[in-house]
Design a protein around this motif. Structure first.
Motif, short mmCIF file in Angstrom:
data_model
loop_
_atom_site.label_atom_id
_atom_site.label_comp_id
_atom_site.label_asym_id
_atom_site.label_seq_id
_atom_site.Cartn_x
_atom_site.Cartn_y
_atom_site.Cartn_z
N ILE A 86 3.28 10.83 -1.87
CA ILE A 86 4.06 10.16 -0.50
C ILE A 86 4.73 11.59 -0.48
O ILE A 86 5.36 12.57 -1.32
N PRO A 87 5.78 12.62 0.43
CA PRO A 87 5.90 13.96 0.63
C PRO A 87 7.75 13.23 -0.34
O PRO A 87 8.61 11.92 0.16
N ASP A 88 8.22 14.06 0.21
CA ASP A 88 9.60 14.07 -0.85
C ASP A 88 10.91 13.27 -0.66
O ASP A 88 11.54 12.70 -1.50
N ALA A 89 11.18 13.74 1.12
CA ALA A 89 11.68 13.28 1.32
C ALA A 89 11.30 11.88 1.63
O ALA A 89 12.63 10.66 1.88
N LEU A 90 10.00 11.43 2.35
CA LEU A 90 10.02 9.30 1.92
C LEU A 90 9.95 8.88 1.10
O LEU A 90 10.33 7.91 0.92
N LYS A 91 10.36 9.79 -0.18
CA LYS A 91 10.55 9.15 -1.51
C LYS A 91 12.04 8.43 -1.83
O LYS A 91 12.35 7.95 -2.41
N VAL A 92 12.85 9.79 -1.54
CA VAL A 92 14.02 9.65 -1.54
C VAL A 92 14.53 8.15 -0.71
O VAL A 92 15.36 7.48 -1.01
N GLU A 93 13.71 8.11 0.64
CA GLU A 93 14.05 6.50 1.72
C GLU A 93 13.56 5.92 0.93
O GLU A 93 14.14 4.67 0.94
N TYR A 94 12.24 5.93 0.41
CA TYR A 94 12.26 4.60 -1.05
C TYR A 94 13.16 4.17 -1.71
O TYR A 94 13.32 3.43 -2.16
N GLU A 95 13.59 5.12 -2.75
CA GLU A 95 14.50 5.10 -3.49
C GLU A 95 15.90 4.35 -3.29
O GLU A 95 15.95 3.02 -3.46
N ASN A 96 15.87 4.93 -2.17
CA ASN A 96 17.64 4.61 -1.30
C ASN A 96 17.68 3.10 -1.24
O ASN A 96 17.93 2.61 -1.25
N THR A 136 0.45 -1.08 -0.23
CA THR A 136 0.27 0.29 -0.06
C THR A 136 1.31 1.09 -0.04
O THR A 136 0.18 2.22 -0.76
N GLU A 137 1.79 1.39 0.63
CA GLU A 137 2.19 2.06 0.61
C GLU A 137 3.50 2.32 -0.43
O GLU A 137 3.87 3.74 -0.95
N TRP A 138 4.06 0.96 -1.27
CA TRP A 138 4.46 1.37 -2.85
C TRP A 138 3.51 1.73 -3.57
O TRP A 138 3.34 2.64 -4.67
N THR A 139 1.98 1.77 -3.89
CA THR A 139 1.00 2.28 -3.95
C THR A 139 1.01 3.95 -4.18
O THR A 139 0.91 4.45 -5.19
#
Length: 154
Positions: free
Chosen positions: A17-27, A7-10
């Protein structure tokens, strides 16, 4: 970092989601194969939920082309005229130097040099060290020869 759920990936895919969280997910995706699998599942779900939408980029491309086709302003025309004048000046300067070099015979002497190189008329001089080595060996041979003859040094 903890594993990210489907669900979080969706939400990530939907850009919710916020940009900071996007960066964490991508890393996190670079280091976790399990989350990469969940991410791929979320992508498949999104594709099945949304019908295959055609990318309508034709309108944006046509608008960009229309913007580029605008009539050039008087300022653009003066810039083009100035650049043509500059190009013409450079061409005339280069042509003048060419005529000057041809009149002075610089190209003629250059062609003679190339002809000599091609025909092998230019002789290669042996290196100075070869001459020194030859003289040294000759001198040593003379000393050895005199020693065999019984020459005495005084």
């Amino acid at each position: 970092m903890k594993h990210v759920s489907v669900t979080e990936w969706t939400a990530y895919i939907a850009d919710e989601i916020p940009d900071a969280l996007k960066v964490e997910y991508e890393n996190h995706l670079y280091s976790c194969d399990d989350c990469l699998t969940l991410y791929m599942e979320a992508l498949d779900r999104e594709e099945s939920v949304r019908p295959n939408e055609e990318l309508d980029i034709a309108d944006s491309v046509m608008n960009t082309i229309a913007a580029l086709k605008t009539v050039p302003s008087a300022e653009d025309e003066t810039k083009n005229t100035r650049s043509m004048r500059t190009i013409t000046k450079h061409y005339l300067i280069a042509a003048g130097f060419t005529v000057l070099l041809m009149a002075s015979g610089a190209f003629h002497s250059l062609t003679k040099y190339v002809d000599n190189v091609e025909s092998g008329a230019i002789k290669e001089t042996p290196p100075v060290t070869d001459g020194l080595i030859d003289k040294t060996f000759n001198w040593m041979d003379d000393i050895e020869k005199k020693n065999k003859e019984g020459f005495k040094y005084e």
